[in-house]
Design an enzyme around this catalytic site. Sequence first.
Site, mmCIF file in Angstrom:
data_model
loop_
_atom_site.group_PDB
_atom_site.id
_atom_site.type_symbol
_atom_site.label_atom_id
_atom_site.label_comp_id
_atom_site.label_asym_id
_atom_site.label_seq_id
_atom_site.Cartn_x
_atom_site.Cartn_y
_atom_site.Cartn_z
ATOM 1 N N HIS A 158 -14.587 6.889 -2.456
ATOM 2 C CA HIS A 158 -14.527 5.858 -3.499
ATOM 3 C C HIS A 158 -15.364 6.273 -4.698
ATOM 4 C CE1 HIS A 158 -13.151 3.469 -0.075
ATOM 5 N NE2 HIS A 158 -12.665 2.602 -0.928
ATOM 6 N N GLU A 178 1.237 3.996 -2.718
ATOM 7 C CA GLU A 178 0.956 4.615 -4.017
ATOM 8 C C GLU A 178 2.096 5.498 -4.509
ATOM 9 O OE1 GLU A 178 -1.259 4.135 -1.704
ATOM 10 O OE2 GLU A 178 -3.037 3.295 -2.651
ATOM 11 N N GLN A 219 -6.116 1.748 -7.057
ATOM 12 C CA GLN A 219 -7.272 0.884 -6.759
ATOM 13 C C GLN A 219 -8.588 1.664 -6.921
ATOM 14 O OE1 GLN A 219 -7.558 -1.400 -2.882
ATOM 15 N NE2 GLN A 219 -7.033 -2.997 -4.366
ATOM 16 N N PHE A 220 -8.586 2.886 -6.479
ATOM 17 C CA PHE A 220 -9.667 3.836 -6.757
ATOM 18 C C PHE A 220 -9.003 5.172 -7.081
ATOM 19 C CE2 PHE A 220 -11.902 0.608 -4.466
ATOM 20 C CZ PHE A 220 -13.220 0.655 -4.915
ATOM 21 N N ALA A 221 -9.579 5.902 -8.016
ATOM 22 C CA ALA A 221 -8.979 7.187 -8.414
ATOM 23 C C ALA A 221 -8.779 8.100 -7.207
ATOM 24 C CB ALA A 221 -9.857 7.872 -9.453
ATOM 25 N N ASP A 222 -9.652 7.945 -6.212
ATOM 26 C CA ASP A 222 -9.565 8.783 -4.997
ATOM 27 C C ASP A 222 -8.196 8.673 -4.331
ATOM 28 O OD1 ASP A 222 -12.867 9.043 -4.246
ATOM 29 O OD2 ASP A 222 -12.207 7.361 -5.462
ATOM 30 N N PHE A 223 -7.560 7.498 -4.453
ATOM 31 C CA PHE A 223 -6.295 7.283 -3.741
ATOM 32 C C PHE A 223 -5.111 7.944 -4.448
ATOM 33 C CE2 PHE A 223 -8.589 3.184 -2.403
ATOM 34 C CZ PHE A 223 -9.291 3.880 -1.440
ATOM 35 N N LEU A 269 0.852 -1.197 0.000
ATOM 36 C CA LEU A 269 0.000 0.000 0.000
ATOM 37 C C LEU A 269 0.890 1.251 0.000
ATOM 38 C CD1 LEU A 269 -2.846 -0.991 2.375
ATOM 39 C CD2 LEU A 269 -3.065 0.921 0.814
#
Length: 660
Positions: free
Chosen positions: A466, A399, A421-425, A397
Amino acid sequence: MQFDHKHFDKDLLIQLYAGLVKPRMIEEKMLILLRQGRVSKWFSGIGQEAIAVGATMALDSDEYIMPLHRNLGVFTARKMPFSKLFLQWQGKKEGYSKGRERSFHFGSNEHHICGMISHLGPQLAIADGIALAHKLQKEQKVSLAFSGDGGTSEGDFHEALNTAAVWGLPVIFLIENNGYGLSTPSSEQFICKQLADKAVGYGMASKIIDGNNILEVYQAIKEAREYCITEQKPIMIEAMTFRMRGHEEASGVKYVPKELFELWGKKDPVQNYEDFLKKENIIDDAQIAAIREAIQQEIEAGLEIGFAAEAIKPDTAEEVADVFVPYKAENTVITDSCAKSEKKFIQAISDAMRQAMERHPKLVLMGQDIAEYGGAFKVTEGMMEQFGKERVRNTPLCESAIIGTALGLSIKGYKAMMEMQFADFATVGFNQIINNLAKIHYRWGQNADVVVRMPTGAGVGAGPFHSQSNEAWFTHTPGLKVVYPATPEDAKGLLLASFEDPNPVIFFEHKALYRSVSGQVPDDYYTIEIGKARLVQEGSDVSIITYGSGVHWATEYAKQHPELSIDILDLRTLSPLDYEAIEASVKRTGKVLLLHEDCLMGGIGGEISAWISENCFQYLDAPIVRCASLDTPIPFAIELEQNFLAKGRLDESVQKLMQF
Ligand SMILES: Cc1ncc(C[n+]2csc(CCOP(=O)(O)OP(=O)(O)O)c2C)c(N)n1
């Protein structure tokens, strides 16, 4: 200071001396020029030279180094001509960055140096990527990244070390512990006794060395190099040293107790080594004078060239052109077969990834849970089995480190994809995207051949973290291409085009479309040109210019309103925008509705609206209307989410426009 030279031959000992004196002499000259106002900012490495010089000389010349602001010795030990270094510091066109970067913020592939960005820590993960390339190619090489003691507090430090340890990457992390981060003493920076203690937590070997002793540094890095290569593991070296001048020349040293200068003055790396060589009869005064004279001459000659160079003359076309590595994007079809199959949006994306992996043997896929598990959305299902775990990599984890790793791979001629994993991250990898991927080509000509895939958007009741539409964060940043397909056919062709493109591409995939939208998709390899919009349907009453889920909202709306002749333009790429297609649509209808799922404020709709007003005012019959989501975070409850989304206000927006 104890020097141990028993197994070094005399030539090497003298070369190390010449290497050590060079940055010192350059710096002494720079300090004079600074006082005369002939150079601007300067970060001094006086007192720390043995680390940069010893480490660089211990590596092979084709092993990459990621230096920081006190590492002039890396640049000189890699034999960069002083004239060109000086042109660089003067901001001249003939420097390493065409006047675009300051001090040590530049790199040179010829010298296997990847220079820093101001943020310090992001350097470390680039070394991971270079080491991963070495590992994949089974090259017996290492990469080496510097950090200051202050920089070890950054999240990027943790992520880079953790990733290197988990993946068994041959990286030397070299910490220069000079006791201060600007004015902050170590006691306010970290609480462990030594920074080397941090290595234990990563399951990494470490060693503490005297950073002022060039022979100790040289030997330690040689051994570290051997260790990294044979064990295929990273190592941390903590070099104890001291910064004899201020953080940068204007900032002073009031906060440093005088005794420390006295203590460390006695440990000066240059004087002590010189005394040792003389005592051992390895060098005499005449040789010392000759070495210094030669360096002096190189400095004077370099300065002459530097001062004689003309001030830079801005050329706007060149400035803009250098943001991206030149690349001619086009539509391509590799085979003649026109076979098509019905595919869901997500299958089209998987199809593209598989074909890209076949076509580009140096493409590496990275992301959380993307290997055995097949990714959070199962996009990469089966790929690890087909292409192997080396090229389809589960990541920790981390990024930020993974995007840095992707850049490092690119420096070594690989292509890399990171699945967010999600654009938010993307927020936790933001710095690497915005400041490293986007800017590196403009800064010093290195491209970032990286695709970041971004499962994005709302409609699935996933709440504020998310569901965000964050494409506008990236369209605002020069140096990134931002692609956002709405149909399965486009998703495949645009993703394949993104992998072909040697520039960084932020590729948005609306996750509500993954399984809700299907279409005919060509089976064979093809690409769709990035930067070209698609006319979904032609109309004469009103234009709806949109992308992503907006395309489906507009199409559905048009079906429900046969009384209106609606022109629907799917932008497909948000950066660069297809202004020609936008203008053509405006001309057809004279009425423009900009529709997007992103919030109103600062959404790309505002930008397009401004462009249309400036360039197509004469074709407009009505004010431009924007239909966007609310300027709130995205709520979880379905009722609230529906209320948030632009779709619910589409009819009202069209009706408002049609009143003109
Ligand atoms: C992310 C970030 N925060 C703050 C700064 C401002 N800054 C530049 S250098 C520095 C101190 C760095 O200390 P250290 O890592 O110990 O290196 P040193 O300067 O001592 O060699 C700071 C705070 C920065 N450049 N980047």
